[in-house]
Design a protein around this motif. Structure first.
Motif, PDB file in Angstrom:
ATOM      1  N   UNK A  27       0.673  -1.173   0.156  1.00 30.13           N
ATOM      2  CA  UNK A  27       0.094  -0.214   0.123  1.00 30.13           C
ATOM      3  C   UNK A  27       0.758   1.181  -0.091  1.00 30.13           C
ATOM      4  N   UNK A  28       1.869   1.083  -0.205  1.00 32.56           N
ATOM      5  CA  UNK A  28       3.063   2.704  -0.371  1.00 32.56           C
ATOM      6  C   UNK A  28       4.106   2.564  -1.581  1.00 32.56           C
ATOM      7  N   UNK A  29       3.416   3.121  -2.352  1.00 31.24           N
ATOM      8  CA  UNK A  29       4.016   3.273  -3.754  1.00 31.24           C
ATOM      9  C   UNK A  29       5.588   3.992  -3.407  1.00 31.24           C
ATOM     10  N   UNK A  30       5.912   2.894  -4.069  1.00 31.26           N
ATOM     11  CA  UNK A  30       7.778   3.102  -4.850  1.00 31.26           C
ATOM     12  C   UNK A  30       7.916   2.144  -5.358  1.00 31.26           C
ATOM     13  N   UNK A  31       9.279   1.569  -5.656  1.00 30.04           N
ATOM     14  CA  UNK A  31       9.884   0.143  -6.377  1.00 30.04           C
ATOM     15  C   UNK A  31      10.831   0.257  -5.829  1.00 30.04           C
ATOM     16  N   UNK A  32      11.654   0.737  -4.492  1.00 36.24           N
ATOM     17  CA  UNK A  32      13.290   1.385  -3.812  1.00 36.24           C
ATOM     18  C   UNK A  32      12.989   0.191  -2.385  1.00 36.24           C
ATOM     19  N   UNK A  33      11.307  -0.324  -2.031  1.00 36.39           N
ATOM     20  CA  UNK A  33      11.712  -0.893  -0.563  1.00 36.39           C
ATOM     21  C   UNK A  33      12.683  -2.444  -1.288  1.00 36.39           C
ATOM     22  N   UNK A  34      12.678  -2.385  -0.494  1.00 38.97           N
ATOM     23  CA  UNK A  34      13.668  -3.869  -0.252  1.00 38.97           C
ATOM     24  C   UNK A  34      14.926  -3.885   0.413  1.00 38.97           C
ATOM     25  N   UNK A  35      15.873  -4.180  -0.210  1.00 38.47           N
ATOM     26  CA  UNK A  35      17.775  -4.186   0.261  1.00 38.47           C
ATOM     27  C   UNK A  35      18.133  -3.984  -1.107  1.00 38.47           C
ATOM     28  N   UNK A  36      19.269  -2.988  -0.737  1.00 39.44           N
ATOM     29  CA  UNK A  36      20.475  -3.080  -2.037  1.00 39.44           C
ATOM     30  C   UNK A  36      20.985  -3.608  -2.041  1.00 39.44           C
ATOM     31  N   UNK A  37      22.333  -3.854  -2.692  1.00 40.82           N
ATOM     32  CA  UNK A  37      23.731  -3.930  -2.049  1.00 40.82           C
ATOM     33  C   UNK A  37      24.504  -2.385  -3.320  1.00 40.82           C
ATOM     34  N   UNK A  38      25.225  -1.675  -2.998  1.00 40.22           N
ATOM     35  CA  UNK A  38      25.077  -0.381  -3.905  1.00 40.22           C
ATOM     36  C   UNK A  38      26.966  -0.396  -3.319  1.00 40.22           C
ATOM     37  N   UNK A  39      27.337   0.682  -4.428  1.00 39.29           N
ATOM     38  CA  UNK A  39      28.635   1.159  -5.248  1.00 39.29           C
ATOM     39  C   UNK A  39      28.242   2.814  -4.706  1.00 39.29           C
ATOM     40  N   UNK A  45      28.182  -0.495  -0.619  1.00 40.19           N
ATOM     41  CA  UNK A  45      27.453   0.006   0.313  1.00 40.19           C
ATOM     42  C   UNK A  45      26.577  -0.862   0.445  1.00 40.19           C
ATOM     43  N   UNK A  46      25.598  -0.774   1.271  1.00 39.51           N
ATOM     44  CA  UNK A  46      23.677  -1.727   1.837  1.00 39.51           C
ATOM     45  C   UNK A  46      22.881  -0.074   1.503  1.00 39.51           C
ATOM     46  N   UNK A  47      21.902  -0.348   1.489  1.00 36.74           N
ATOM     47  CA  UNK A  47      20.583   0.331   1.538  1.00 36.74           C
ATOM     48  C   UNK A  47      19.414  -0.298   1.369  1.00 36.74           C
ATOM     49  N   UNK A  48      19.061   0.134   2.755  1.00 37.26           N
ATOM     50  CA  UNK A  48      17.278  -0.905   2.777  1.00 37.26           C
ATOM     51  C   UNK A  48      16.210   0.475   2.985  1.00 37.26           C
ATOM     52  N   UNK A  75      17.424   2.815   5.127  1.00 33.36           N
ATOM     53  CA  UNK A  75      19.113   4.066   6.017  1.00 33.36           C
ATOM     54  C   UNK A  75      19.914   3.336   5.142  1.00 33.36           C
ATOM     55  N   UNK A  76      21.222   3.325   5.028  1.00 31.06           N
ATOM     56  CA  UNK A  76      22.582   3.252   4.760  1.00 31.06           C
ATOM     57  C   UNK A  76      23.627   3.580   4.663  1.00 31.06           C
ATOM     58  N   UNK A  77      24.655   2.131   4.648  1.00 35.82           N
ATOM     59  CA  UNK A  77      26.129   1.910   5.272  1.00 35.82           C
ATOM     60  C   UNK A  77      26.570   1.498   4.176  1.00 35.82           C
ATOM     61  N   UNK A  78      27.620   2.446   3.821  1.00 35.35           N
ATOM     62  CA  UNK A  78      28.745   3.200   3.074  1.00 35.35           C
ATOM     63  C   UNK A  78      29.967   2.703   3.878  1.00 35.35           C
ATOM     64  N   UNK A  79      30.697   1.008   2.770  1.00 37.41           N
ATOM     65  CA  UNK A  79      31.698   0.555   3.224  1.00 37.41           C
ATOM     66  C   UNK A  79      31.433  -0.282   4.685  1.00 37.41           C
ATOM     67  N   UNK A  80      30.854  -0.188   5.098  1.00 36.71           N
ATOM     68  CA  UNK A  80      30.406  -1.487   6.411  1.00 36.71           C
ATOM     69  C   UNK A  80      30.016  -0.525   7.700  1.00 36.71           C
ATOM     70  N   UNK A  81      30.257   0.793   7.392  1.00 32.15           N
ATOM     71  CA  UNK A  81      29.765   1.999   8.518  1.00 32.15           C
ATOM     72  C   UNK A  81      28.215   2.027   8.786  1.00 32.15           C
ATOM     73  N   UNK A  82      28.570   2.676  10.424  1.00 33.24           N
ATOM     74  CA  UNK A  82      27.269   2.474  10.400  1.00 33.24           C
ATOM     75  C   UNK A  82      25.867   3.209   9.869  1.00 33.24           C
ATOM     76  N   UNK A  83      24.780   2.189  10.001  1.00 27.79           N
ATOM     77  CA  UNK A  83      23.515   2.932   9.313  1.00 27.79           C
ATOM     78  C   UNK A  83      22.805   4.081   9.825  1.00 27.79           C
ATOM     79  N   UNK A  84      22.189   5.105   8.975  1.00 29.97           N
ATOM     80  CA  UNK A  84      22.201   6.249   9.012  1.00 29.97           C
ATOM     81  C   UNK A  84      20.745   6.094   8.565  1.00 29.97           C
TER      82      UNK A  84
END
Length: 134
Positions: A27-39, A45-48, A75-84
């Protein structure tokens, strides 16, 4: 022995409420939901993003109103750092998503093609590459 009459006052307390649970992610619009691996500019990095309950209650004197809703929490974690926190996701005209990093910088990811999305971050007014996949 004298018998004392008990008071015959009868009180009724009527409560009216509406209970509901959090809205499902569908019920919440948007394709970005879930967990992502990033660069992010060459670093792993990781994004969720998760749908969370966003019910609101406001009162005016003895009358309170509750609205039910859901929103994205990121939230986002850059190179294993804390999630922000990532905040304020909003769709762009081309289907991508704009959002803000906890430090206030604006980020963007284009709508994914084959589960890969490319975009950018900003830091001190400078843009940096961002790519994410699932």
């Amino acid at each position: 022995m004298s018998r004392r009459a008990l008071p015959t006052t009868f009180c009724v307390l009527a409560l009216s409420f509406y209970a509901c649970g959090p809205a499902p992610a569908s019920q919440v619009g948007g394709w970005w939901g879930g967990t992502w691996s990033c660069n992010i500019d060459g670093r792993p990095a990781r994004m969720k993003w998760a749908a969370v309950d966003d019910s609101q209650t406001s009162c005016d004197g003895d009358t309170c109103t509750t609205s039910s809703g859901a929103r994205w929490a990121g939230s986002f974690s850059d190179n294993g750092s804390r999630w922000v926190k990532l905040t304020d996701p909003r769709s762009g005209a081309q289907g991508g998503v704009y959002f803000n990093h906890a430090d206030g910088n604006k980020w963007y990811l284009a709508k994914p093609v084959s589960n890969k999305a490319a975009g950018w971050t900003t830091w001190n007014g400078q843009r940096y590459r961002l790519s994410c996949w699932r």
